[in-house]
Each structure stands twice: as C-alpha cells, then as structure tokens.
Design a protein around this motif. Structure first.
Motif, short mmCIF file in Angstrom:
data_model
loop_
_atom_site.label_atom_id
_atom_site.label_comp_id
_atom_site.label_asym_id
_atom_site.label_seq_id
_atom_site.Cartn_x
_atom_site.Cartn_y
_atom_site.Cartn_z
N UNK A 9 -12.51 15.93 25.71
CA UNK A 9 -11.30 15.21 26.12
C UNK A 9 -11.72 13.86 26.69
N UNK A 31 -9.97 16.48 38.95
CA UNK A 31 -9.02 17.60 38.84
C UNK A 31 -9.29 18.39 37.56
N UNK A 32 -9.46 17.64 36.46
CA UNK A 32 -9.68 18.29 35.16
C UNK A 32 -10.95 19.14 35.21
N UNK A 35 -10.90 22.44 37.01
CA UNK A 35 -10.15 23.55 36.41
C UNK A 35 -10.73 24.00 35.08
N UNK A 36 -11.65 23.26 34.52
CA UNK A 36 -12.03 23.53 33.14
C UNK A 36 -13.45 23.04 32.87
N UNK A 38 -14.49 22.29 29.90
CA UNK A 38 -14.44 21.45 28.70
C UNK A 38 -15.08 20.08 28.98
N UNK A 68 -10.22 14.79 21.57
CA UNK A 68 -8.81 14.48 21.81
C UNK A 68 -8.78 13.37 22.85
N UNK B 114 -2.89 15.65 39.56
CA UNK B 114 -3.03 17.04 39.07
C UNK B 114 -2.14 17.27 37.86
N UNK B 117 -3.90 15.78 34.91
CA UNK B 117 -5.03 16.63 34.52
C UNK B 117 -4.54 17.88 33.80
N UNK B 121 -5.39 19.28 30.06
CA UNK B 121 -5.86 20.65 29.78
C UNK B 121 -5.01 21.31 28.70
N UNK B 124 -5.87 20.74 24.63
CA UNK B 124 -7.12 21.17 23.99
C UNK B 124 -6.83 22.20 22.90
#
Lengths: 124, 124
Positions: A9, A31-32, A35-36, A38, A68, B114, B117, B121, B124
C-alpha cells in the motif's frame, strides 16, 4: 524467481515545502502499520521524498508484485485526475508484469466524510 | 439588540478551478447538517465561492455571534498557518464584538487519521 508476496500500500499525498506538513501522513502510516503487517509506505507528488515512482520501485525491488496506491487527497482535482494516472502509467511501463492500481481519493469515501463531519460537530 | 444565538460552523477548504472538486466538501456539509441543526456553511481560500470573509459576514448578518472555523485541510502548510490567521484577524477587525476562532486542521485529528488508515486497510 521470487514468489508472489502480499499487496503493498502506498499512501500518496501532495507534499509541501514545509517539512512539518508530512506529520499527519506519518501518523496515518503509523496507524496503518499498528493494525496491519502489510507493506506500506508514503509517497509525495511535489516537494517531498520519496516520489511515487521511487516508492513503487522500492516496493517492487523488495519483492512485492501488487501495489495499491491510496490518494490521500480530500478531493479530486488535476493532481488525482491527471498527474496520478500519468505516474501510474509510467510505473506500469517500467514493470509491465505487475499490478499497480489506485483507489478513489480518500475524501470521496463516505466514512471519511462522516469522520470529518463528526469532528466538526465535536468542536461546537 | 439581538440575543446571542448558537455557534456557526464554517468548513474552510482550499478550493480549485475544477468545479467538481467541491463535491466531497458538499458531502461533508450534508453529513453535518443531517446530524445537527447548528448553522453551517462551506468557505474556500481560492478559486471557489464563497470566500471565508463572505461566509463569516453572511453568518454574522444572520444573527450568529460566535463562529468556529474548521480547516478542512489534511496537513498544516502556509494556507492554515499563515493565510487563515490573516483572514481571521481581518474578520475580527470587522466584527470586534464577536468570537471568531479556528480549530486545528482536520488532518491533525487522530480520529481522522485512523479513519484514513482504516480505509487504506479496506482496499487490500
């Protein structure tokens, strides 16, 4: 031969001469990433590094086969409608075997619009 | 003599020559007005109408005595740091008896960061 890895991403923003301008985008990336797992990176159209081309090529060098691009723009003007497709076409020409696509701009998402309206309600 | 009325909210955005650029801001205003009866309006720094000065003066003409300007900008560059305070000072000089203040830019809010973000997410 590399095997197909997860989608990367890229959060693509305008950029500014003011170095502090990037702080909210760093926060979005944080933040991204909290949580992930990726792969994710920032990229900028103007004035800031890395450029979108640099960010795409770096991700691809790391073995990612699908990217993406999320335009972190509040609205669609010439940057998203004209500049971004040109940059994506150039990236696809450099990497014709890979998938490099973009989402709609974040400001077009009802959830983001609602979050902004909610913030405006909270400050009264 | 008018009595003190409710706070007016002005959603202040950059503006663009592209007429469709304003659509996400109209949507944010719609979200706001669906949830709240508080007076609210859009205003733009460049290329679009109304200007912030026009929007402030129109609200004040309608009897509102307190205005909160919400900078609908993803990050703080010279528009929010320099241009906006000048416009607010000019408005206060025209209406010295009223309260005209601005919040932080929306991109500085953790809830907005947030939400962006989360959108990234989701793609994806």
């Amino acid at each position: 031969m590399t095997t197909k890895q997860s989608t990367g991403i890229i959060l693509f923003a305008h950029g500014s001469r003011d170095p502090n301008w990037r702080l909210p985008f760093e926060a979005i990336l944080d933040h991204f990433q909290k949580s992930h797992a990726q792969p994710a990176a920032l990229a900028f159209l103007e004035c800031m590094q890395p450029s979108l081309s640099e960010a795409i090529d770096k991700m691809i060098d790391s073995g990612i086969h699908e990217i993406r691009v999320v335009p972190v723009f509040l609205a669609v003007g010439s940057h998203v409608r004209k500049d971004l497709p040109i940059l994506l076409e150039q990236a696809r020409a450099r990497h014709p075997q890979l998938s490099i696509t973009a989402t709609a701009a974040i400001g077009e998402q009802p959830a983001i619009q609602a979050a902004i309206a909610e913030f405006a309600l909270s400050v009264i």
